[in-house]
Design a protein around this motif. Structure first.
Motif, PDB file in Angstrom:
ATOM      1  N   VAL A 102       0.846  -1.202   0.000  1.00  0.00           N
ATOM      2  CA  VAL A 102       0.000   0.000   0.000  1.00  0.00           C
ATOM      3  C   VAL A 102       0.883   1.254   0.000  1.00  0.00           C
ATOM      4  CG1 VAL A 102      -1.612   1.358   1.396  1.00  0.00           C
ATOM      5  CG2 VAL A 102      -2.008  -1.080   1.056  1.00  0.00           C
ATOM      6  N   TYR A 103       1.961   1.211   0.762  1.00  0.00           N
ATOM      7  CA  TYR A 103       2.895   2.334   0.769  1.00  0.00           C
ATOM      8  C   TYR A 103       3.511   2.525  -0.621  1.00  0.00           C
ATOM      9  CZ  TYR A 103       7.212   4.934   1.469  1.00  0.00           C
ATOM     10  OH  TYR A 103       8.234   5.847   1.344  1.00  0.00           O
ATOM     11  N   LYS A 104       3.951   1.455  -1.239  1.00  0.00           N
ATOM     12  CA  LYS A 104       4.572   1.552  -2.564  1.00  0.00           C
ATOM     13  C   LYS A 104       3.563   2.004  -3.621  1.00  0.00           C
ATOM     14  CE  LYS A 104       6.249  -2.653  -2.611  1.00  0.00           C
ATOM     15  NZ  LYS A 104       6.966  -3.866  -3.079  1.00  0.00           N
ATOM     16  N   PHE A 105       2.299   1.664  -3.423  1.00  0.00           N
ATOM     17  CA  PHE A 105       1.243   2.041  -4.368  1.00  0.00           C
ATOM     18  C   PHE A 105       1.134   3.553  -4.501  1.00  0.00           C
ATOM     19  CE2 PHE A 105      -3.339   3.088  -4.946  1.00  0.00           C
ATOM     20  CZ  PHE A 105      -3.491   2.603  -6.237  1.00  0.00           C
ATOM     21  N   ASP A 106       1.224   4.265  -3.370  1.00  0.00           N
ATOM     22  CA  ASP A 106       1.138   5.730  -3.417  1.00  0.00           C
ATOM     23  C   ASP A 106       1.666   6.321  -2.103  1.00  0.00           C
ATOM     24  OD1 ASP A 106       0.502   8.397  -3.804  1.00  0.00           O
ATOM     25  OD2 ASP A 106      -1.334   7.937  -4.898  1.00  0.00           O
ATOM     26  N   PRO A 107       2.978   6.465  -1.966  1.00  0.00           N
ATOM     27  CA  PRO A 107       3.565   6.972  -0.720  1.00  0.00           C
ATOM     28  C   PRO A 107       3.010   8.331  -0.297  1.00  0.00           C
ATOM     29  CG  PRO A 107       5.277   6.111  -2.166  1.00  0.00           C
ATOM     30  CD  PRO A 107       4.020   6.152  -2.972  1.00  0.00           C
ATOM     31  N   LEU A 108       2.860   9.244  -1.260  1.00  0.00           N
ATOM     32  CA  LEU A 108       2.395  10.593  -0.948  1.00  0.00           C
ATOM     33  C   LEU A 108       1.011  10.577  -0.312  1.00  0.00           C
ATOM     34  CD1 LEU A 108       2.687  13.703  -1.139  1.00  0.00           C
ATOM     35  CD2 LEU A 108       1.591  13.543  -3.399  1.00  0.00           C
ATOM     36  N   MET A 109       0.093   9.850  -0.916  1.00  0.00           N
ATOM     37  CA  MET A 109      -1.272   9.819  -0.407  1.00  0.00           C
ATOM     38  C   MET A 109      -1.350   9.085   0.929  1.00  0.00           C
ATOM     39  SD  MET A 109      -3.355  11.555  -2.150  1.00  0.00           S
ATOM     40  CE  MET A 109      -2.154  12.761  -2.689  1.00  0.00           C
ATOM     41  N   LEU A 110      -0.529   8.059   1.098  1.00  0.00           N
ATOM     42  CA  LEU A 110      -0.547   7.330   2.370  1.00  0.00           C
ATOM     43  C   LEU A 110      -0.062   8.229   3.503  1.00  0.00           C
ATOM     44  CD1 LEU A 110      -0.984   4.676   3.903  1.00  0.00           C
ATOM     45  CD2 LEU A 110       1.415   4.130   3.466  1.00  0.00           C
ATOM     46  N   VAL A 111       1.037   8.922   3.281  1.00  0.00           N
ATOM     47  CA  VAL A 111       1.575   9.817   4.308  1.00  0.00           C
ATOM     48  C   VAL A 111       0.545  10.881   4.670  1.00  0.00           C
ATOM     49  CG1 VAL A 111       3.283  11.629   4.751  1.00  0.00           C
ATOM     50  CG2 VAL A 111       3.994   9.450   3.744  1.00  0.00           C
ATOM     51  N   ASN A 112      -0.078  11.449   3.672  1.00  0.00           N
ATOM     52  CA  ASN A 112      -1.049  12.506   3.942  1.00  0.00           C
ATOM     53  C   ASN A 112      -2.344  11.971   4.543  1.00  0.00           C
ATOM     54  OD1 ASN A 112      -0.048  15.305   2.938  1.00  0.00           O
ATOM     55  ND2 ASN A 112       0.637  13.876   1.381  1.00  0.00           N
ATOM     56  N   MET A 113      -2.649  10.703   4.263  1.00  0.00           N
ATOM     57  CA  MET A 113      -3.817  10.100   4.904  1.00  0.00           C
ATOM     58  C   MET A 113      -3.578   9.975   6.402  1.00  0.00           C
ATOM     59  SD  MET A 113      -5.410   6.303   4.606  1.00  0.00           S
ATOM     60  CE  MET A 113      -4.143   5.727   5.739  1.00  0.00           C
ATOM     61  N   PHE A 114      -2.352   9.596   6.793  1.00  0.00           N
ATOM     62  CA  PHE A 114      -2.016   9.510   8.218  1.00  0.00           C
ATOM     63  C   PHE A 114      -2.128  10.881   8.878  1.00  0.00           C
ATOM     64  CE2 PHE A 114       0.814   5.630   7.216  1.00  0.00           C
ATOM     65  CZ  PHE A 114      -0.230   4.763   7.505  1.00  0.00           C
ATOM     66  N   HIS A 115      -1.646  11.917   8.180  1.00  0.00           N
ATOM     67  CA  HIS A 115      -1.778  13.268   8.713  1.00  0.00           C
ATOM     68  C   HIS A 115      -3.250  13.666   8.823  1.00  0.00           C
ATOM     69  CE1 HIS A 115       2.412  14.276   8.949  1.00  0.00           C
ATOM     70  NE2 HIS A 115       2.628  14.074   7.659  1.00  0.00           N
ATOM     71  N   LEU A 116      -4.014  13.287   7.829  1.00  0.00           N
ATOM     72  CA  LEU A 116      -5.438  13.627   7.789  1.00  0.00           C
ATOM     73  C   LEU A 116      -6.182  13.044   8.979  1.00  0.00           C
ATOM     74  CD1 LEU A 116      -8.008  14.648   6.246  1.00  0.00           C
ATOM     75  CD2 LEU A 116      -8.068  12.400   5.150  1.00  0.00           C
ATOM     76  N   GLN A 117      -5.889  11.790   9.308  1.00  0.00           N
ATOM     77  CA  GLN A 117      -6.612  11.109  10.373  1.00  0.00           C
ATOM     78  C   GLN A 117      -6.341  11.704  11.748  1.00  0.00           C
ATOM     79  OE1 GLN A 117      -5.374   7.018   9.571  1.00  0.00           O
ATOM     80  NE2 GLN A 117      -7.376   6.574   8.726  1.00  0.00           N
ATOM     81  N   SER A 118      -5.272  12.480  11.873  1.00  0.00           N
ATOM     82  CA  SER A 118      -4.939  13.062  13.176  1.00  0.00           C
ATOM     83  C   SER A 118      -4.994  14.588  13.159  1.00  0.00           C
ATOM     84  CB  SER A 118      -3.535  12.615  13.601  1.00  0.00           C
ATOM     85  OG  SER A 118      -2.573  13.049  12.657  1.00  0.00           O
TER      86      SER A 118
END
Length: 217
Positions: A102-118
């Protein structure tokens, strides 16, 4: 095909067109510098058209993040579908592989999703979008927790609530991703994420096994 069906398909096609354009703009400019006008230009649409589909930039960005959660759910559901064939070690490794993919699929969106959730951004989203993010997140954790239930009941894994184990695993994953991404700002393009994940999941695997099984390691 009826008129209503054509309108529905056209609306979805236009929505996807906006999301694809937004992904390109966010990837090149970052969330802070990107504007709705930039995205409209990339999508070859008027800014007003974007607001017919997304009420603000936060909602548009969050809609992109949902794709990551959807992909994670698909990967975890696959692990759940073959769980009877897997040992506890194999289950943990399968979850690690799913998360790393999932990280390799889209690192940018994953990182920002974590920021979004908090962040406070969630409060600015529509109720439907918030509900979808929450449901997808809860489903991912529930799948992970369920993978541990049988192992706990059989005495293979320590007697702790399976949802707690799922929360720890998720926190470990999100924390490592965010930390490794921040390290890139200091160490350039060096990527230690996979190696760090391997070590963290190995420590987790050893830690949750019962005393009897630990003696076999």
């Amino acid at each position: 095909m009826g008129i209503q069906e054509r309108k529905k398909r056209e609306k979805e096609r236009r929505r996807q067109q906006i999301l694809v354009a937004a992904k390109r703009v966010f990837s090149t400019k970052g969330f802070t510098k990107a504007t709705m006008e930039d995205i409209a230009k990339e999508a070859e649409l008027s800014p007003g058209t974007l607001y017919l589909y997304f009420k603000n930039k936060d909602e548009l960005f969050s809609s992109l993040s949902i794709r990551i959660l959807q992909y994670l759910n698909i990967r975890l559901e696959h692990v759940a579908s073959i769980k009877k064939e897997l040992t506890v070690d194999q289950k943990i490794e399968a979850i690690r592989e799913a998360m790393h993919d999932v990280y390799k699929f889209d690192p940018l969106m994953l990182v920002n999703m974590f920021h979004l959730q908090s962040s406070e951004t969630l409060k600015s989203l529509s109720p439907d979008l918030i509900a979808e993010i929450k449901n997808l997140s809860k489903n991912s954790l529930a799948i992970i927790a369920h993978l541990f239930d049988e192992e706990i009941h059989s005495g293979v894994v320590i007697d702790k609530p399976s949802m707690v184990l799922a929360d720890i695993m998720w926190s470990m994953f999100s924390g490592i991703v965010l930390w490794e991404e921040s390290k890139k700002m200091i160490e350039g393009d060096k990527d230690f994420l996979e190696k760090t994940l391997d070590t963290a999941f190995d420590i987790f695997r050893r830690g949750i096994k019962t005393t009897l099984l630990k003696k076999t390691l």
